[in-house]
Every structure is written in C-alpha cells, then in structure tokens.
Motif scaffolding. Structure first.
Motif, PDB file in Angstrom:
ATOM      1  N   GLN A  12      45.177  41.891  35.774  1.00  0.00           N
ATOM      2  CA  GLN A  12      44.514  41.951  37.084  1.00  0.00           C
ATOM      3  C   GLN A  12      43.509  40.810  37.241  1.00  0.00           C
ATOM      4  O   GLN A  12      43.450  40.161  38.282  1.00  0.00           O
ATOM      5  CB  GLN A  12      43.783  43.298  37.250  1.00  0.00           C
ATOM      6  N   THR A  15      45.310  37.426  37.675  1.00  0.00           N
ATOM      7  CA  THR A  15      45.845  37.273  39.024  1.00  0.00           C
ATOM      8  C   THR A  15      44.724  37.028  40.028  1.00  0.00           C
ATOM      9  O   THR A  15      44.868  36.218  40.939  1.00  0.00           O
ATOM     10  CB  THR A  15      46.661  38.513  39.414  1.00  0.00           C
ATOM     11  N   LEU A  41      51.871  32.035  40.754  1.00  0.00           N
ATOM     12  CA  LEU A  41      51.419  33.282  41.376  1.00  0.00           C
ATOM     13  C   LEU A  41      52.565  34.288  41.459  1.00  0.00           C
ATOM     14  O   LEU A  41      52.379  35.477  41.185  1.00  0.00           O
ATOM     15  CB  LEU A  41      50.837  33.013  42.763  1.00  0.00           C
ATOM     16  N   THR A  44      53.020  35.822  37.987  1.00  0.00           N
ATOM     17  CA  THR A  44      51.982  36.797  37.613  1.00  0.00           C
ATOM     18  C   THR A  44      52.113  38.088  38.415  1.00  0.00           C
ATOM     19  O   THR A  44      51.887  39.169  37.872  1.00  0.00           O
ATOM     20  CB  THR A  44      50.562  36.228  37.790  1.00  0.00           C
ATOM     21  N   ILE A  45      52.488  37.985  39.678  1.00  0.00           N
ATOM     22  CA  ILE A  45      52.705  39.187  40.471  1.00  0.00           C
ATOM     23  C   ILE A  45      53.892  39.971  39.913  1.00  0.00           C
ATOM     24  O   ILE A  45      53.850  41.196  39.808  1.00  0.00           O
ATOM     25  CB  ILE A  45      52.905  38.848  41.965  1.00  0.00           C
ATOM     26  N   GLU A  48      52.728  41.700  36.784  1.00  0.00           N
ATOM     27  CA  GLU A  48      51.894  42.853  37.111  1.00  0.00           C
ATOM     28  C   GLU A  48      52.743  44.019  37.605  1.00  0.00           C
ATOM     29  O   GLU A  48      52.502  45.173  37.229  1.00  0.00           O
ATOM     30  CB  GLU A  48      50.872  42.456  38.173  1.00  0.00           C
ATOM     31  N   LYS A 141      48.324  40.833  47.085  1.00  0.00           N
ATOM     32  CA  LYS A 141      48.800  39.608  46.427  1.00  0.00           C
ATOM     33  C   LYS A 141      50.133  39.162  46.996  1.00  0.00           C
ATOM     34  O   LYS A 141      50.373  37.964  47.158  1.00  0.00           O
ATOM     35  CB  LYS A 141      48.873  39.831  44.926  1.00  0.00           C
TER      36      LYS A 141
END
Length: 178
Positions: A12, A15, A41, A44-45, A48, A141
C-alpha cells in the motif's frame, strides 16, 4: 498473521508513493516518464489486487495449530478467538499431563458447562478480511491509471511529438546512412 499485514501495508505504501510521483510527471509533461510510470503503476496495482485476493482466502489452521503444539507454544490466541480447545479437543491437555487452561472456557469461567469441545485443528482461518478501505484504495488507483492513460492520449493529440521506441533506449537507435 502479522507478516501478512506487514506485506499488505508495504505494498500500500509503495503504491501511494508511486501515486505521488504522478504530480511532477504531469506538471512537466514528461511523456516518456509517464509511459514508464503507467507500466510500473499497473504492475503495482496488479500486485496489490493479487495480494488482496490471496490474503482473503480461508485455509485450515491445522498446520499452524500443530506447529505451535509441537513446540509447546500456547494456543490461547486460537482458543479465545475461535472458541476451541487443544489440537483435537480438551483431552489433549489431559493426555499431556496438564490441566485445561482458562482459554478453553467461555469467558475464561473455568466451569465444565462452558468448556469448548472442538479442537483448534478443525477451524478455518482467514488471514485478512477484505475491507472497504482496500477496495476503495484499489478503485482510486485504477481511476488514477485510467486518468493517466487519457492524459497521455490528450498529450499526443495536442501537438506533443510522439516518441518512437528508438528514443526510449539509446541502444536501439539506428544510425542514419551517410
């Protein structure tokens, strides 16, 4: 379970730091940086999302419980939280020559009618519940990622020259024939 929380908080924070990097890239119209940034990005999303899916799956606690019992660690956490007693039942403590701990009783009363009869190896554990904050964070995000893609399309239509792959990496550049 604390390890899962640490990993989740770390992802978290990573990000969130990546989202802060957005500001200078957009303000200075760094098209090349935005392209690289959008890829990072997105990854990483995706990480996650996968992490939240994995950490919200239930699993049988038998491995954790038997490991703790083997090394003579207390099962108090499981016994209080999941209302169970011992590995297979309260008889485990009698076999080991000890007395049944208060954590095996409802409200630690010690009364025989309040004794939990199921063993802790039969319970299912869910490491982290998927909370609204994680879902909202993920949605924000994704919206940011979509906004960046739309902004990149807008950049290309407003006269910012489209960069070719040769500009991204000097090793790919071709020498013009002389």
């Amino acid at each position: 379970m604390a390890d899962y929380m640490i990993v989740t908080i770390g992802v978290q924070c990573l990000t969130f730091l990546l989202l802060i990097v957005t500001i200078p890239l957009v303000v200075f119209r760094l098209a090349r940086g935005i392209r690289i940034y959008v890829t990072i990005l997105f990854l990483t999303i995706w990480l996650e999302l996968m992490l939240s899916l994995v950490l919200t799956q239930e699993y049988q606690a038998i491995g954790d419980v038997t490991r703790m019992w083997k090394y003579k660690n207390s099962l108090t956490f499981f016994e209080v939280k999941y209302k169970c007693c011992g590995v297979l039942g309260p008889g485990d403590y009698v076999v080991m020559g000890g007395s049944t701990p208060n954590s095996c009783y409802k409200d630690s009363s010690g009364k025989s009618e309040d004794l939990y009869t199921t063993g802790c190896s039969t319970i299912s554990v869910q490491p982290i519940k998927l909370t609204v904050t994680v879902v909202v964070s993920l949605i924000c995000k994704i919206i940011m990622l979509i906004a960046l893609v739309i902004y990149m399309i807008f950049l290309n239509r407003t006269g910012t020259p489209m960069r070719r792959w040769t500009w991204l990496h000097p090793a790919v550049r071709r020498e013009s024939p002389s």
